[in-house]
Motif scaffolding. Sequence first.
Motif, mmCIF file in Angstrom:
data_model
loop_
_atom_site.group_PDB
_atom_site.id
_atom_site.type_symbol
_atom_site.label_atom_id
_atom_site.label_comp_id
_atom_site.label_asym_id
_atom_site.label_seq_id
_atom_site.Cartn_x
_atom_site.Cartn_y
_atom_site.Cartn_z
ATOM 1 N N ASN A 126 0.806 -1.229 0.000
ATOM 2 C CA ASN A 126 0.000 0.000 0.000
ATOM 3 C C ASN A 126 0.837 1.276 0.000
ATOM 4 O O ASN A 126 0.452 2.287 0.601
ATOM 5 N N CYS A 127 1.999 1.219 -0.640
ATOM 6 C CA CYS A 127 2.888 2.381 -0.669
ATOM 7 C C CYS A 127 2.589 3.291 -1.861
ATOM 8 O O CYS A 127 2.005 2.867 -2.854
ATOM 9 N N GLU A 128 3.058 4.530 -1.741
ATOM 10 C CA GLU A 128 3.093 5.421 -2.908
ATOM 11 C C GLU A 128 4.362 5.084 -3.681
ATOM 12 O O GLU A 128 5.425 4.936 -3.080
ATOM 13 N N ILE A 129 4.236 4.965 -4.994
ATOM 14 C CA ILE A 129 5.415 4.703 -5.808
ATOM 15 C C ILE A 129 5.905 6.038 -6.352
ATOM 16 O O ILE A 129 5.129 6.790 -6.950
ATOM 17 N N ALA A 130 7.193 6.316 -6.135
ATOM 18 C CA ALA A 130 7.742 7.620 -6.529
ATOM 19 C C ALA A 130 7.728 7.813 -8.040
ATOM 20 O O ALA A 130 7.916 6.869 -8.797
ATOM 21 N N ASP A 131 7.503 9.062 -8.483
ATOM 22 C CA ASP A 131 7.624 9.396 -9.907
ATOM 23 C C ASP A 131 9.096 9.487 -10.278
ATOM 24 O O ASP A 131 9.478 9.221 -11.405
ATOM 25 N N TYR A 132 9.876 9.916 -9.286
ATOM 26 C CA TYR A 132 11.276 10.205 -9.523
ATOM 27 C C TYR A 132 12.070 9.649 -8.347
ATOM 28 O O TYR A 132 11.755 9.925 -7.192
ATOM 29 N N SER A 133 13.059 8.834 -8.655
ATOM 30 C CA SER A 133 13.809 8.182 -7.586
ATOM 31 C C SER A 133 15.274 8.102 -7.989
ATOM 32 O O SER A 133 15.587 8.095 -9.178
ATOM 33 N N LYS A 134 16.163 8.051 -7.017
ATOM 34 C CA LYS A 134 17.592 7.992 -7.362
ATOM 35 C C LYS A 134 18.358 7.196 -6.322
ATOM 36 O O LYS A 134 17.825 6.885 -5.253
ATOM 37 N N PHE A 135 19.586 6.875 -6.664
ATOM 38 C CA PHE A 135 20.463 6.145 -5.740
ATOM 39 C C PHE A 135 21.472 7.094 -5.098
ATOM 40 O O PHE A 135 21.809 8.133 -5.674
ATOM 41 N N ASP A 136 21.913 6.713 -3.898
ATOM 42 C CA ASP A 136 22.902 7.506 -3.179
ATOM 43 C C ASP A 136 23.980 6.590 -2.608
ATOM 44 O O ASP A 136 23.762 5.394 -2.443
ATOM 45 N N ARG A 137 25.111 7.172 -2.307
ATOM 46 C CA ARG A 137 26.178 6.408 -1.664
ATOM 47 C C ARG A 137 26.116 6.601 -0.156
ATOM 48 O O ARG A 137 26.046 7.734 0.321
ATOM 49 N N LYS A 138 26.162 5.493 0.553
ATOM 50 C CA LYS A 138 26.192 5.515 2.013
ATOM 51 C C LYS A 138 27.597 5.052 2.396
ATOM 52 O O LYS A 138 27.973 3.911 2.162
ATOM 53 N N ASN A 139 28.362 5.983 2.944
ATOM 54 C CA ASN A 139 29.793 5.723 3.156
ATOM 55 C C ASN A 139 30.097 5.170 4.543
ATOM 56 O O ASN A 139 29.753 5.794 5.549
ATOM 57 N N TYR A 140 30.701 4.020 4.595
ATOM 58 C CA TYR A 140 31.242 3.509 5.865
ATOM 59 C C TYR A 140 32.248 2.410 5.571
ATOM 60 O O TYR A 140 32.224 1.801 4.502
ATOM 61 N N TYR A 141 33.121 2.197 6.525
ATOM 62 C CA TYR A 141 34.154 1.170 6.374
ATOM 63 C C TYR A 141 33.748 -0.098 7.083
ATOM 64 O O TYR A 141 33.478 -0.077 8.276
ATOM 65 N N TYR A 142 33.697 -1.161 6.350
ATOM 66 C CA TYR A 142 33.440 -2.461 6.954
ATOM 67 C C TYR A 142 33.942 -3.475 5.947
ATOM 68 O O TYR A 142 33.745 -3.297 4.741
ATOM 69 N N PRO A 143 34.596 -4.533 6.393
ATOM 70 C CA PRO A 143 35.246 -5.425 5.414
ATOM 71 C C PRO A 143 34.293 -6.162 4.471
ATOM 72 O O PRO A 143 34.739 -6.689 3.452
ATOM 73 N N ASP A 144 32.996 -6.192 4.812
ATOM 74 C CA ASP A 144 32.079 -6.882 3.896
ATOM 75 C C ASP A 144 31.633 -5.965 2.748
ATOM 76 O O ASP A 144 30.834 -6.340 1.911
ATOM 77 N N LEU A 145 32.159 -4.764 2.728
ATOM 78 C CA LEU A 145 31.753 -3.767 1.750
ATOM 79 C C LEU A 145 32.965 -3.345 0.919
ATOM 80 O O LEU A 145 33.707 -2.456 1.303
ATOM 81 N N PRO A 146 33.212 -3.974 -0.224
ATOM 82 C CA PRO A 146 34.479 -3.743 -0.920
ATOM 83 C C PRO A 146 34.657 -2.325 -1.434
ATOM 84 O O PRO A 146 35.785 -1.865 -1.603
ATOM 85 N N LYS A 147 33.577 -1.591 -1.699
ATOM 86 C CA LYS A 147 33.711 -0.241 -2.240
ATOM 87 C C LYS A 147 33.875 0.814 -1.156
ATOM 88 O O LYS A 147 34.117 1.980 -1.450
#
Lengths: 94, 481
Positions: free
Chosen positions: B70-91
């Motif tokens: 039952n959510c509203e679906i966005a007309d416009y959506s984008k991706f973002d970078r969430k920055n943190y250090y953890y070894p399971d996250l290669p980037k």
Amino acid sequence: MKISREEVEYVAMLARLELTAQETEDYTGNLNSILEYAGILEKLDTSEVLPTAHAVPLHNVMREDVVKSSMDAAKVLANAPDVENGFFKVPKIV
Amino acid sequence: MSVNDYEMVCGVEVHAELATKTKIFCSCTTEFGGEQNTHVCPVCSGLPGVLPVLNREVVNLAIKAGLALNCEIADYSKFDRKNYYYPDLPKNYQTSQFDLPICKAGWLEIMVDEEKKRIGITRAHMEEDAGKLVHSGETITSSMESFVDYNRTGVPLLEIVSEPDMRSIPEVIAYLEQLVEILEYTEVSDCKLEQGSVRFDVNVSIRPKGSSEFGIRSEIKNLNSYSSVRRCLEYEIERQAKILDEGERVIQETRTWDEGKGITLSLRSKEEAHDYRYFPEPDLVPLVIDREWVERISQTLPELPVARRARFQSLGLSEYDAKVLTDSKDLADFFDQALIEYKDAKVLANWVMGDFSRILNAQQCAVGDSPITPLQLAELLKLIEKGTISGKIAKSVIEDMYTTGKDAGTIIKEKGLAQISDEGALSGIIDGVLAANPQSVEDYRAGKERALGFLVGQIMKATKGQANPGKVNQLLKGKLS
């Protein structure tokens, strides 16, 4: 805008950078001059410009959900500092 | 104060792996259980100079889940970078969605103690999964080193964030079960909890009953079963109550659940700083979702569990029966397919939940793998209805159907199980039984009703249970009167 020494130390910590006192001093100066330069943009009148989320005027670039082969595991691990049994080996986390 | 003097406030984040064939930004397979680090490529391992390209199916499934929630679906959506250090996250950053998620402002209705309650869904966003860590010690905090497998890195996730609307453990469990059921029904995720394809993070705080202010919460990450959620919340509420009773303050922090010891442990360290410095992902262009796209996905939505239960009840099934049938989508599908051919829903439900399920359980066979098809079960029930076989004989026929995969009609013919309904044939058998049991005949005529039961039993025995019981009763009473 003025960036403080404390902020430089904080950002360095987040980026896992170890800075000497001299380096912290230098970066504080450098970052401030960069921010100052970028500050010129603030003088522009943007009241008529719509906010933008992305600089490239494209949208909906997507690929189909079709599997392609991955990289050879030996290549994946080639640059790892430490490997054991096909895993990347890392030091204590917490 | 005792634990009972506090009220808990809980919100949950559910991470569900989406049922795609490939990862979210590259064409590596999402298949579970490969040799470590064999489903990895330059994109998902974060090598320099690579460019991610979004998997269209991820967006389709996210829209589908959003509609079902039952959510509203966005007309416009984008991706973002969430920055943190953890070894399971290669980037060293996770590609996620920050301020413009694909779905928002939804809700789910749960039922606890006969009472309906609506739980708000703040948002649902697309992101990539991290790799898998194997720790050398028993827990993350006691390990000296860890091992990383990046096969899971980049598997698409939908993170579904609820409002802090839950006030009891049963409400939390009901919400999670309901949510997982919907994701499974819509085939958005395979929901294999034991493989970690759905994981729960709970945010919980307590406050004195009657208070309207929120307490300070702790977040317990990465729970992968309902029982862990229940036990972890029980522990955490008690831990927080003790802190408050001693006049101390709860620290806002992330904790980990130790399944073996049944306790939560702090994951705090001086290194940890929750400053993710989100910024728009420059390598991925935004999504513009037009209403035709949403409409197209909406056409593919199956009937959801709640609606299906209501429909089953409208066919005359009890609330309990409707619940049992819809607990598994496969069983409900089986029922619906059989219903096309056999219209008596109540009788059909009894057989599906009764003998059919009993045989499958005994053989540990999944509904989807059943050698008995919905059509075959419907045919068996029609043969009972027509009087070709009795319900009792049918119980042995369905066993044979399972082992041989043959149709009920074939088995009945081969084994000569057809019910004897022919009056002439039955009349002869009844006369024989009456002649052999003069005492019972006399007893019945003297008013002993029980003697009739005995005579029917003898007739059934003489026909190996194949006599039509209705016909036998009718003929027998005629002969004795």
